[in-house]
Structures are given as structure tokens and as C-alpha cells.
Design an enzyme around this catalytic site. Sequence first.
Site, PDB file in Angstrom:
ATOM      1  N   ASP A  48       0.808  -1.214   0.000  1.00 28.12           N
ATOM      2  CA  ASP A  48       0.000   0.000   0.000  1.00 28.12           C
ATOM      3  C   ASP A  48       0.845   1.270   0.000  1.00 28.12           C
ATOM      4  O   ASP A  48       1.971   1.295   0.512  1.00 28.12           O
ATOM      5  CB  ASP A  48      -0.918   0.021   1.226  1.00 28.12           C
ATOM      6  CG  ASP A  48      -2.026  -1.011   1.141  1.00 28.12           C
ATOM      7  OD1 ASP A  48      -2.372  -1.414   0.018  1.00 28.12           O
ATOM      8  OD2 ASP A  48      -2.531  -1.419   2.207  1.00 28.12           O
ATOM      9  N   TYR A  49       0.282   2.318  -0.543  1.00 21.64           N
ATOM     10  CA  TYR A  49       0.917   3.632  -0.639  1.00 21.64           C
ATOM     11  C   TYR A  49       1.433   4.109   0.720  1.00 21.64           C
ATOM     12  O   TYR A  49       2.521   4.679   0.827  1.00 21.64           O
ATOM     13  CB  TYR A  49      -0.109   4.617  -1.210  1.00 21.64           C
ATOM     14  CG  TYR A  49       0.323   6.051  -1.337  1.00 21.64           C
ATOM     15  CD1 TYR A  49       1.290   6.433  -2.271  1.00 21.64           C
ATOM     16  CD2 TYR A  49      -0.271   7.043  -0.548  1.00 21.64           C
ATOM     17  CE1 TYR A  49       1.662   7.768  -2.401  1.00 21.64           C
ATOM     18  CE2 TYR A  49       0.091   8.369  -0.679  1.00 21.64           C
ATOM     19  CZ  TYR A  49       1.057   8.736  -1.605  1.00 21.64           C
ATOM     20  OH  TYR A  49       1.420  10.062  -1.739  1.00 21.64           O
TER      21      TYR A  49
END
Length: 212
Positions: A48-49
Site C-alpha cells: 500500500d501507498y
Amino acid sequence: MAELILFNKPFQVLSQFTDDGAAGGDSPRATLADYLRIPGVYPAGRLDYDSEGLLLLTSEGALQHRIASPALKMPKTYWVQVEGEISDYALKRLAEGVELKDGLTRPAKATRMSAPAIWPRIPPVRHRDTVPTSWLELIITEGKNRQVRRMTAAAGFPTLRLIRYRIGDWTLEGLKSGEYRKVTVNLPASPNTKSRPGRAGPGARTRRTRKP
């Protein structure tokens, strides 16, 4: 033999080479292209970012499948900083499985750990004098969307910082945030061959380490 890239993805970097979501006046987000100048490689799985840590990349489809396929259940180890002093009951819930909107998570390994000696996050995690934090190591064998964050929240301890330390036999050892190294690995033999199958494990040697 195949080449595998072990990359320590920083916080707020997309695990892809372009920002497909950038539009209009929005500023583009940081991507893998800001750190890796290696043509023809693609992530084996995602991170995830707003998570940090180990991301594996390769140009070999068979190796990508072996790493990323949910059916093969390759274990992934996360270091998780949570809000509050995590309880034994919460660790037991995480280990036995937590009911999420998309189903019950598989049994996991959840243990308390000391704060690891790691790089500072930029920007830093929010600090509140009145609210303690703690760390746990969580080992899972599946990859539901934002699973670790949802698991700790369901157990009553929201995630503040999330670092993937290990995928299978590969770890972040020796990699600073934003750095990568190349290793060579043995690909599994084709089912049609009569030779003894190989194992996609750690490379026999590290080729080199590069900084962004």
C-alpha cells in the site's frame, strides 16, 4: 536462474511505475520510477501507498506467480506499530483469525516485539503524550486489501506505522529506505522436465546494492 529485485519501499510511494490516479491539477505521487531505473521488471504483489518495506520485483512471470499467488500462501512478516499497549487478548484474536467484512482471516502468528532500530519515517508518525504505542510482529499467508490495518483495528489497536519486513525467505536486512539490491534465484523446473525441481528461494549471491 532469474533476477529478483529487493526494494525497501518508502512511505507514500506507489508500488507501480506511473501514477494512474494523477489528474487535473493534482500533483503526481512518488512511484517506483523515482527509485528504480531497471527496465522490464514488475512488482510481484503490491504494498500500500501508506505502508513501507519489502517489495519484490522481477521480469520472470513464473517467479512473479510463485511470490504473489494467494494459492501458494507464501508467508509475509510485518512489523506493526499500533496505538496503545497491545494486549494478550488482542494478540490471541489476531493469531486465531479476525472477522472482517470480506471474511475471517486465516490463522496468523502475532507476537509482541520491541521497537525496531529502523529508519525514521517522513513525515513522522503522529505522537501524543497521553497515548502510548507498541509494536508487534504479524505473519500472515494471505493478502486481503489493507488486511493488516483492518486486523489490528478490529482487535482494538489501530495501526500507526506498517513495515513489511519479510516475504518468504527474503528480508529487508541491510537495506535503507529507498534502497534496493539484486539477487539471483533458481526458478522452479517446468513440470515437463525430468530434472529435480528447483526452489525459488534466496539468491546464491547478491549482485550489488544501489541507492536511488
